[in-house]
Design a protein around this motif. Structure first.
Motif, PDB file in Angstrom:
ATOM      1  N   THR A  96     -14.907  -7.793  -1.273  1.00 23.62           N
ATOM      2  CA  THR A  96     -14.746  -8.444   0.156  1.00 23.62           C
ATOM      3  C   THR A  96     -15.544  -7.785   1.132  1.00 23.62           C
ATOM      4  O   THR A  96     -15.615  -8.171   2.359  1.00 23.62           O
ATOM      5  N   GLY A  97     -16.290  -6.807   0.738  1.00 29.87           N
ATOM      6  CA  GLY A  97     -17.185  -6.205   1.887  1.00 29.87           C
ATOM      7  C   GLY A  97     -16.531  -5.311   2.733  1.00 29.87           C
ATOM      8  O   GLY A  97     -16.908  -4.992   3.772  1.00 29.87           O
ATOM      9  N   GLY A  98     -15.385  -4.689   2.495  1.00 31.11           N
ATOM     10  CA  GLY A  98     -14.685  -3.801   3.101  1.00 31.11           C
ATOM     11  C   GLY A  98     -13.511  -4.467   3.802  1.00 31.11           C
ATOM     12  O   GLY A  98     -13.157  -4.057   4.882  1.00 31.11           O
ATOM     13  N   ARG A  99     -12.709  -5.484   3.173  1.00 29.23           N
ATOM     14  CA  ARG A  99     -11.699  -6.271   3.927  1.00 29.23           C
ATOM     15  C   ARG A  99     -10.323  -6.288   3.464  1.00 29.23           C
ATOM     16  O   ARG A  99      -9.611  -7.176   3.719  1.00 29.23           O
ATOM     17  N   PHE A 100     -10.267  -5.086   2.443  1.00 27.63           N
ATOM     18  CA  PHE A 100      -8.660  -5.400   1.593  1.00 27.63           C
ATOM     19  C   PHE A 100      -7.730  -4.390   2.001  1.00 27.63           C
ATOM     20  O   PHE A 100      -8.378  -3.267   2.630  1.00 27.63           O
ATOM     21  N   THR A 101      -6.737  -4.699   2.394  1.00 32.10           N
ATOM     22  CA  THR A 101      -5.496  -3.875   2.549  1.00 32.10           C
ATOM     23  C   THR A 101      -4.816  -3.504   1.394  1.00 32.10           C
ATOM     24  O   THR A 101      -4.166  -4.693   0.980  1.00 32.10           O
ATOM     25  N   LEU A 102      -4.517  -2.409   0.780  1.00 35.01           N
ATOM     26  CA  LEU A 102      -3.542  -2.335  -0.283  1.00 35.01           C
ATOM     27  C   LEU A 102      -2.179  -2.086   0.060  1.00 35.01           C
ATOM     28  O   LEU A 102      -1.520  -1.117   0.618  1.00 35.01           O
ATOM     29  N   GLY A 103      -1.333  -3.426   0.069  1.00 32.76           N
ATOM     30  CA  GLY A 103      -0.082  -3.311   0.347  1.00 32.76           C
ATOM     31  C   GLY A 103       0.853  -2.797  -0.778  1.00 32.76           C
ATOM     32  O   GLY A 103       0.724  -3.540  -2.100  1.00 32.76           O
ATOM     33  N   VAL A 104       1.743  -2.039  -0.803  1.00 34.44           N
ATOM     34  CA  VAL A 104       2.408  -1.398  -2.087  1.00 34.44           C
ATOM     35  C   VAL A 104       3.755  -1.304  -1.784  1.00 34.44           C
ATOM     36  O   VAL A 104       4.268  -1.097  -0.519  1.00 34.44           O
ATOM     37  N   GLY A 105       4.767  -1.235  -2.794  1.00 35.81           N
ATOM     38  CA  GLY A 105       6.105  -1.282  -2.587  1.00 35.81           C
ATOM     39  C   GLY A 105       6.789  -0.406  -3.727  1.00 35.81           C
ATOM     40  O   GLY A 105       6.124  -0.379  -4.803  1.00 35.81           O
ATOM     41  N   ALA A 106       7.936  -0.164  -3.752  1.00 31.99           N
ATOM     42  CA  ALA A 106       8.640   0.345  -4.837  1.00 31.99           C
ATOM     43  C   ALA A 106       8.910  -0.299  -6.112  1.00 31.99           C
ATOM     44  O   ALA A 106       8.866   0.232  -7.330  1.00 31.99           O
ATOM     45  N   GLY A 107       9.149  -1.671  -5.844  1.00 34.68           N
ATOM     46  CA  GLY A 107       9.379  -2.484  -6.808  1.00 34.68           C
ATOM     47  C   GLY A 107      10.959  -2.711  -6.862  1.00 34.68           C
ATOM     48  O   GLY A 107      11.837  -1.927  -6.845  1.00 34.68           O
ATOM     49  N   TRP A 108      11.385  -4.017  -7.234  1.00 35.91           N
ATOM     50  CA  TRP A 108      12.764  -4.356  -7.264  1.00 35.91           C
ATOM     51  C   TRP A 108      13.339  -5.453  -8.084  1.00 35.91           C
ATOM     52  O   TRP A 108      14.312  -5.542  -8.394  1.00 35.91           O
ATOM     53  N   GLN A 109      12.427  -6.604  -8.289  1.00 33.65           N
ATOM     54  CA  GLN A 109      13.026  -7.533  -8.816  1.00 33.65           C
ATOM     55  C   GLN A 109      13.543  -7.713 -10.184  1.00 33.65           C
ATOM     56  O   GLN A 109      12.670  -7.454 -10.945  1.00 33.65           O
ATOM     57  N   ILE A 165     -15.107   0.553   0.221  1.00 37.16           N
ATOM     58  CA  ILE A 165     -16.170   0.617   1.257  1.00 37.16           C
ATOM     59  C   ILE A 165     -15.470   1.195   2.403  1.00 37.16           C
ATOM     60  O   ILE A 165     -16.230   2.027   3.025  1.00 37.16           O
ATOM     61  N   GLN A 166     -14.285   0.769   2.537  1.00 34.54           N
ATOM     62  CA  GLN A 166     -13.499   1.312   3.933  1.00 34.54           C
ATOM     63  C   GLN A 166     -13.459   2.946   3.556  1.00 34.54           C
ATOM     64  O   GLN A 166     -12.805   3.280   2.441  1.00 34.54           O
ATOM     65  N   ASP A 167     -13.316   3.585   4.583  1.00 32.30           N
ATOM     66  CA  ASP A 167     -12.958   5.091   4.585  1.00 32.30           C
ATOM     67  C   ASP A 167     -11.998   5.320   5.901  1.00 32.30           C
ATOM     68  O   ASP A 167     -12.702   5.887   6.705  1.00 32.30           O
ATOM     69  N   PRO A 168     -10.779   5.346   5.522  1.00 28.15           N
ATOM     70  CA  PRO A 168     -10.134   5.255   4.392  1.00 28.15           C
ATOM     71  C   PRO A 168      -9.790   3.507   4.227  1.00 28.15           C
ATOM     72  O   PRO A 168      -9.523   2.954   5.197  1.00 28.15           O
ATOM     73  N   LEU A 169      -9.568   3.161   2.982  1.00 25.75           N
ATOM     74  CA  LEU A 169      -8.831   1.884   2.566  1.00 25.75           C
ATOM     75  C   LEU A 169      -7.562   1.895   3.226  1.00 25.75           C
ATOM     76  O   LEU A 169      -6.718   2.663   2.747  1.00 25.75           O
ATOM     77  N   PRO A 170      -7.006   1.091   3.969  1.00 16.90           N
ATOM     78  CA  PRO A 170      -5.937   0.819   4.631  1.00 16.90           C
ATOM     79  C   PRO A 170      -4.530   0.859   3.381  1.00 16.90           C
ATOM     80  O   PRO A 170      -4.898  -0.067   2.721  1.00 16.90           O
ATOM     81  N   ILE A 171      -3.587   1.552   3.474  1.00 18.61           N
ATOM     82  CA  ILE A 171      -2.441   1.508   2.650  1.00 18.61           C
ATOM     83  C   ILE A 171      -1.199   0.884   3.621  1.00 18.61           C
ATOM     84  O   ILE A 171      -1.047   1.684   4.339  1.00 18.61           O
ATOM     85  N   MET A 172      -0.673  -0.030   3.204  1.00 24.42           N
ATOM     86  CA  MET A 172       0.325  -0.751   3.783  1.00 24.42           C
ATOM     87  C   MET A 172       1.692  -0.430   2.710  1.00 24.42           C
ATOM     88  O   MET A 172       1.547  -0.817   1.688  1.00 24.42           O
TER      89      MET A 172
END
Length: 293
Positions: A96-109, A165-172
């Motif tokens: 993406t040239g530095g446009r990604f956000t890493l969204g994470v969760g614990a897991g549940w389903q 590319i992003q420093d830091p890559l955002p973690i959500m």
């Protein structure tokens, strides 16, 4: 306030691309993809309804969509080793040239874990594992090498190259639990996400502020994102199990303004009540005109 679309992964890729491309072309800010392999078990939903895989989708969309941010909403930690996720995230950020956000969760389903034979631990163990994963992601994505000796994950001189590319890559972090999950948001996240109407989001945001204060972190360092189902020019179904608002453009506008007043940084719009094809594109244009007149 940023505005993003959340196309459901339980539709053909051509339809997902259609809604995402329309959003990118008309001034929306982001596109989010959920991480599931099948619908959640429910009386009114077929368990075998086709669902596309999130990691493949964010890479595909990131390669063809201009400008908008792409993110996972959210990767379930139980499905993949966090080192694998870190490498996936770094790769999509390169695509993406530095446009990604890493969204994470614990897991549940539950039904996904049952069908695939993936362990779904008791809550305490699940959250312990997730907190270790957060430390792994911070190490692999933000430092040259990572050594980590936890109960669930062990890394020795581990690398993740190329780096994002992003420093830091955002973690959500997707989190609603106020005692421990929001504490992890305060400690590890650049962004926070949960479902809810403005009153719920305002309450949980205040709890997050308290957790940030307890560890000496500026609460403003954690961006706040949220979503609820939206109906435009059609009544909100009375039997929904998820938060929802709208029905008319005026009702949509009133709720959007309430989100804005509580300081929400990004409003995410699931497409579940917006129809398909031209009807959905029209609804997107209406919402865009309300949020960004």
């Amino acid at each position: 306030m940023r505005l993003s679309i959340w196309p459901g992964a339980g539709q053909p890729y051509a339809d997902i691309l259609d809604v995402a491309r329309h959003a990118a072309d008309t001034g929306w800010d982001g596109v989010w993809i959920a991480d599931h392999f099948m619908p959640n078990t429910a009386p009114d939903v077929r368990a075998d309804h086709p669902v596309l895989e999130a990691g493949s989708l964010v890479a595909a969309l990131g390669a063809v969509l201009p400008r908008v941010r792409i993110g996972t909403l959210v990767y379930g930690n139980t499905y993949r080793h966090p080192a694998v996720v870190a490498n996936m995230a770094a790769t999509v950020d390169q695509i993406t040239g530095g446009r990604f956000t890493l969204g994470v969760g614990a897991g549940w389903q539950v039904n996904e874990h049952e069908q695939y034979g993936i362990e779904l631990p008791a809550v305490r163990q699940l959250l312990d594992r997730f907190e270790e994963a957060l430390q792994v992601w911070h190490g692999l994505l933000r430092t040259p090498t990572t050594d980590f000796q936890g109960t669930y994950y062990q890394l020795t001189g581990a690398v993740c190259e190329p780096k994002p590319i992003q420093d830091p890559l955002p973690i959500m972090i997707g989190a609603k639990g106020e005692k421990r999950m929001l504490r992890m948001v305060a400690a590890y996240a650049d962004q926070w996400n949960t479902w809810g109407l403005p009153e719920v989001i305002a309450h949980k945001s205040a709890v997050l502020d308290e957790h940030c204060a307890a560890i000496g972190r500026d609460p403003r360092a954690v961006l706040r994102t949220a979503q609820a189902l939206v109906a435009v020019d059609t009544p909100v179904p009375p039997d929904l199990r998820m938060p929802a608002y709208g029905g008319t453009p005026d009702l949509v506008k009133a709720t959007v303004e309430a989100y804005r007043e509580i300081g929400l940084d990004e409003l995410i719009i699931p497409d579940g009540l917006l129809g398909t094809g031209p009807e959905r594109r029209k609804a997107l244009d209406t919402i865009l005109g309300i949020v960004k007149p």
